[in-house]
Write an enzyme that holds these catalytic residues in place. Structure first.
Site, PDB file in Angstrom:
ATOM      1  N   GLY A  54       8.458   4.967   9.816  1.00 22.78           N
ATOM      2  CA  GLY A  54       8.566   3.664   9.150  1.00 22.78           C
ATOM      3  C   GLY A  54       8.056   2.606  10.103  1.00 22.78           C
ATOM      4  CB  VAL A  55       5.005   1.177  10.592  1.00 22.81           C
ATOM      5  CG1 VAL A  55       4.846   2.461  11.343  1.00 22.81           C
ATOM      6  CG2 VAL A  55       4.348   1.242   9.227  1.00 22.81           C
ATOM      7  CD  GLU A  99      12.427  -3.871   8.333  1.00 25.05           C
ATOM      8  OE1 GLU A  99      12.670  -2.655   8.397  1.00 25.05           O
ATOM      9  OE2 GLU A  99      13.250  -4.716   7.971  1.00 25.05           O
ATOM     10  N   GLY A 123       0.789  -1.225   0.000  1.00 21.15           N
ATOM     11  CA  GLY A 123       0.000   0.000   0.000  1.00 21.15           C
ATOM     12  C   GLY A 123       0.821   1.275   0.000  1.00 21.15           C
ATOM     13  CB  SER A 124       4.434   1.977  -0.287  1.00 22.27           C
ATOM     14  OG  SER A 124       4.765   1.211  -1.406  1.00 22.27           O
ATOM     15  CB  THR A 173       5.860   5.198   4.457  1.00 22.88           C
ATOM     16  OG1 THR A 173       5.081   4.199   3.788  1.00 22.88           O
ATOM     17  CG2 THR A 173       4.954   6.331   4.890  1.00 22.88           C
TER      18      THR A 173
END
Ligand code: FES
Ligand code: FES
Lengths: 766, 160
Positions: free
Chosen positions: A717-718, A720, A493-494, A535
């Site tokens: 940034g989410v 990982e 979804g980036s 993102t």
């Protein structure tokens, strides 16, 4: 069904950011129209197949391909001999992993030795897939079987079978000259370890082991190559980074990168595993020989046996604390199974091991170890989960021994801005404490868990996140929409999150932006989709591109009003004449006049933001029920709390958190490469058991927003960090439920059952 | 070379003829010969559900069906789920709930969910999870998929 998503601090500062528009590529993906790498089909295309070694370790005495080549329908067969002579042994750095060209080369076509079951030996192109398969059976390989080693501790021993004759240990970056399977030994030190332990009132020390697990993307690796007679090679593939594939393919084939164009197709999952090339060079060689396009798709068995599992690990950790629970000293010895070639994420493991806590004295030793398994690849927060399992279990033990609440002990020691980590880095503003506080305040934590054999566990995790190069180019259309070309393949979804950051700058609705992922010839250099960076960094590039568009449009508005540029300002999505506020043009209105206002409006953002400054923390809560008859664990309730910095599209942030949680749960309970006699015995989705929807509850999410200090919108940034704490949280929950500590992953029913039996026996004996 | 078989079948309401080898699966013919690549391959051995199609009202892994078995059958694939008038409520709810990340499992989930709603228009969350347990998704943790299916069931019921 419980309502389960909360967003903390959602500050209402933005118009587009924080909303949930439908992703621009959505309709194609729900109607079956989106073209993935496996969907490639070109006129006259041949089908390739790879012959793989059945042995974990053997010398190749000879390969006879003549019978295969003679089979009707077979057009070409290649082996390592068909590769161009090896040039300089360049090191290719691809964000989550560094690759030596010689290793990449012998990984895609084995030279004189095969180093793992599944190692590629030869490739065939034929007019149909089935003919190619038949041809593989006709290739005769003369193997001299060698002793193998698949256990990381065994591989480190002096008498272990050596995989590479020329591999010597890099000791703290210096060549030791010592032949060994230990490719490198790294070390971090902080403070005075001995003093720290001497001052401790309580010391715990344990050993932990984790099995190899696979990224498990549903789309297999694939590559379609067409090498035309003008020397131009085109590769269509599912990859996390088209420019990385270009670099690796050109390097292996000994041709300039300008001769290779890589077209990133839609990608069916990656999680770090779709960074190295496995098939493109062979497809290219076969195409060159046949003059036809060649497509190769791995079978699922090949995916398991030949592509990147995350390293199995041996981790020994010692922690010391005073009576109040303050951690004073920490020591870790970490060995990662790199697989057949060096390059495990041991550096990341060593950085992450004590990253959640402010511990003044520390020592970390890390070992990168080769053994007869496929070359390991990055897997979501590579290296962090293995070490987190050890540390977070021990922190729980200290809390228990001191009679402390498990969240209180973590809050007491939580990493904060200004803290020096064991590797020397100093944290900027981070959200470790906030995730713990939100977990403590959550209704999940506040609701007591009742019932027999039930327990609750908690753990906190960290991943450092990357920055790196990204490019975005945007062109304004006359109807007020914007075509946005970016270089990051969209795994989750980036396109939406990049378009939204662009839209935010110009006050446009997200739907006015038409984001597209470019190939290596149509977009500026962009590093891979990995490191939780898209993102963050590509979004930053979109921000820069939007600002350039804004600057150009201000000059256009000035031209339109025959005013000075300084007289035009941009406010709330409108261009306004400063001295005559009656003159006001929306973006769309101005765009409609562009045809008469000179050159096209194109903005570019090309950025390389500092990496390592972000860092995302997660805290998770797990409620489990253990079946005392079988040792099977059921997840009753699961909550993931993550600091996203700023959540651009909250649904996809939640999605990352939920997906990472599910992978962490699989890693904790079921998933493992099961080896017998050096061979993986469970190379199918039936036997390699990933969680299904029946194994999981709803995964509750709490997005914490502690904005990143440098990013224009505060994005961290989410992707990982959510995979990191689930195994430890579940281990702690199992302990809470049945009183046994599991120190090996996966925590299979038989392990839990045996541990329970042992505990019973011990209780009876005393 | 093996002799080819002639097969006459109905796919998404349209009569289709094709020639295939006896060893070809329905999935292979759909994807490689008929160029209907919406149906995905994840494992080719019946363990992921990416290749789900509905054949004579029954949910199938098309990788486990021989193409020759399609003779005189009625097959629905992802390509037939939307109509020219618009998306099926399942597709719409998958989009609204952000139920896909990479999206490669999505066609399989949609066909499986379609088959569920055909059999049971008012499923509980547990029934949804039970029915979809043959479909693997590695990206989403299933949360948003299950929600979308429940939401779509509500829409289908209302419009029925
Ligand atoms: S491809 Fe048919 S079940 Fe996986
Ligand atoms: S969305 Fe990627 S596998 Fe389901």
């Amino acid at each position: 069904m419980s309502a389960t998503s909360t967003s903390v601090n959602g500050n209402g500062k933005y118009k587009v950011i924080g909303t949930r528009p439908i992703r621009p590529d959505g309709v194609d993906k729900v109607t079956g129209r989106a073209l993935y790498g496996i969907d490639m089909n070109l006129t006259g295309m041949l089908y390739g197949q790879i012959l793989r070694s059945p042995h974990p370790h053997a010398r190749i005495r000879g390969i006879d391909t003549s019978k295969a080549a003679a089979l009707e329908g077979v057009r070409a067969v290649v082996t390592a001999k068909d590769l161009p002579p090896a040039g300089a042994d360049e090191v290719i750095s691809l964000v989550e992993g560094t690759f030596r060209l010689t290793h990449l080369r012998s990984n895609i076509l084995a030279g004189d030795k095969v180093l793992y079951q599944g190692h590629s030996v030869a490739a065939v192109a034929a007019t149909s897939l089935h003919i190619a398969e038949e041809a593989l059976r006709l290739i005769e390989v003369d193997y001299e079987i060698l002793p193998d080693v698949v256990d990381v501790v065994a591989a480190m021993q002096e008498d272990a079978p050596l995989l590479h004759d020329d591999l010597t240990t890099q000791e703290f970056g210096e060549d030791s000259g010592k032949k060994s399977n230990i490719a490198s030994h790294i070390q971090f030190k902080l403070g005075d370890l001995e003093k720290g332990f001497a001052e401790s009132d309580i010391i715990v020390e344990e050993e932990f082991n984790t099995a190899s697990v696979h990224q498990g993307y549903i789309e297999s690796h694939n590559a379609t190559a067409e090498w035309k007679t003008d020397g131009q090679l085109t590769v269509w593939t599912s990859t996390q980074g088209a420019f990385g594939v270009q670099k690796q393919t050109a390097g292996i084939l000994g041709i300039p990168v300008s001769k290779v164009k890589v077209v990133p197709m839609e990608i069916g999952g990656g999680f770090g595993g779709k960074i190295p090339v496995y098939l493109a060079p062979q497809a290219a060689l076969l195409s060159k020989l046949t003059g036809r396009a060649v497509k190769i798709v791995m079978t699922r068995t090949d995916v398991f046996q030949s592509t990147g599992p995350t390293p199995a690990s041996y981790v020994k950790v010692k922690l010391g604390a005073d009576k109040t629970g303050k951690l004073l000293a920490a020591e870790a010895n970490i060995a990662f199974a790199a697989g057949a070639f060096p390059g495990s994420p041991i550096g990341a493991g060593a950085v992450c091991v004590f990253s959640c806590y402010d511990i003044p004295n520390g020592l970390v030793n890390g070992y990168d170890v080769v053994l007869n398994k496929p070359r390991s690849a990055a897997y979501r927060a590579p290296g962090s989960t293995q070490v987190n399992f050890a540390v977070e279990t021990l922190v729980d033990e200290i809390a228990e021994k001191l009679g402390m609440d498990p969240i209180e002990i973590r809050l007491l020691n939580a990493a904060e801005e200004g803290m020096r980590r064991v590797d020397g880095a100093v944290y900027p503003r981070i959200g470790c404490r906030e995730t713990l506080e939100q977990a403590r305040a959550h209704e999940h934590y506040q609701t007591p868990l009742t019932g027999p054999h039930r327990g609750r566990g908690i753990a906190t995790g960290f991943w450092m996140n990357a920055g790196l190069k990204s490019t975005v180019t945007a062109s304004v259309n006359e109807d007020g929409t914007v075509n946005l070309m970016e270089g990051s393949t969209d795994i989750g979804g980036s396109r939406a999150s990049i378009a939204m950051q662009f839209a935010e700058v110009l006050g446009l609705p997200a739907e006015a932006i038409n984001p597209m992922v470019g190939d290596t010839s149509s977009v500026g250099y962009t590093e891979l989709t990995g490191g939780s960076r898209v993102t963050f960094a590509t979004g930053w590039a979109a921000y820069e591109a939007a600002n350039e568009v804004k600057r150009i449009l201000i000059t256009k508005a000035a031209l339109y009003w025959e005013a000075k540029v300084e007289e035009v300002r941009f406010e709330d999505g409108d261009f306004i004449h400063a001295s005559d506020p009656e003159k006001r043009l929306s973006f769309k209105e101005l765009a409609s006049h562009l045809v008469d206002l000179g050159g096209p409006v194109v903005g570019t953002g090309a950025v390389d933001p500092d990496s390592g400054v972000g860092g995302s923390f997660t805290t998770c809560l797990a409620d489990v029920e253990v079946d005392p008859e079988t040792g099977k664990v059921k997840i009753l309730r699961f909550t993931m709390v993550q600091d996203a910095g700023t959540a651009i599209h909250p649904s996809y942030v939640e999605g990352q958190m939920q997906g990472g949680s599910a992978q962490g749960i699989g890693w904790a309970l079921n998933e493992e490469y099961f080896y017998s006699e050096g061979r993986m015995k469970n190379a199918s989705f039936l036997d390699y058991r990933m969680p299904t929807c029946l194994d999981l509850p709803m995964i509750e999410t709490v997005i914490v927003e502690v904005p990143h200090p440098q990013h224009p919108f505060g994005v961290r940034g989410v992707g990982e960090a959510s995979i990191v704490p689930p195994p430890a949280a579940i281990a702690n929950a199992i302990y809470d439920a049945v009183g046994v500590r599991l120190r090996d992953l996966p925590m299979r029913p038989d392990r839990i059952f045996s541990a329970c039996l042992e505990k019973q026996a011990a209780t009876v004996a005393t | 070379m093996s002799r080819k078989l002639y097969v006459n079948t109905t796919i998404n309401g349209e009569e289709i003829e094709f020639l295939c080898e006896p060893r070809q699966s329905l999935l292979e013919v759909l994807r490689d010969d008929l160029e209907m690549t919406g149906t995905k391959e994840g494992c080719n051995d019946g363990n992921c559900g990416a290749c789900n199609v509905i054949m004579d009202g029954v949910l199938m892994n098309s990788c486990l069906v021989l193409a020759a078995e399609a003779q005189n059958r009625n097959i629905s694939t992802i390509e037939g789920l939307a109509t020219p008038q618009g998306l099926h409520p399942l597709q719409q709810k998958f989009l609204e709930n952000a139920s896909l990340q990479c999206g490669v499992c999505t066609p399989g989930f949609l066909m499986a969910a379609k088959s569920l709603l055909d059999h049971n228009p008012d499923p509980t969350e547990h029934e949804v999870r039970h029915w979809l347990a043959g479909n693997l998704c590695r990206c989403t943790g299933y949360d948003k998929i299950v929600r979308a299916v429940c939401d779509a069931a509500d829409v289908v019921k209302e419009t029925a």
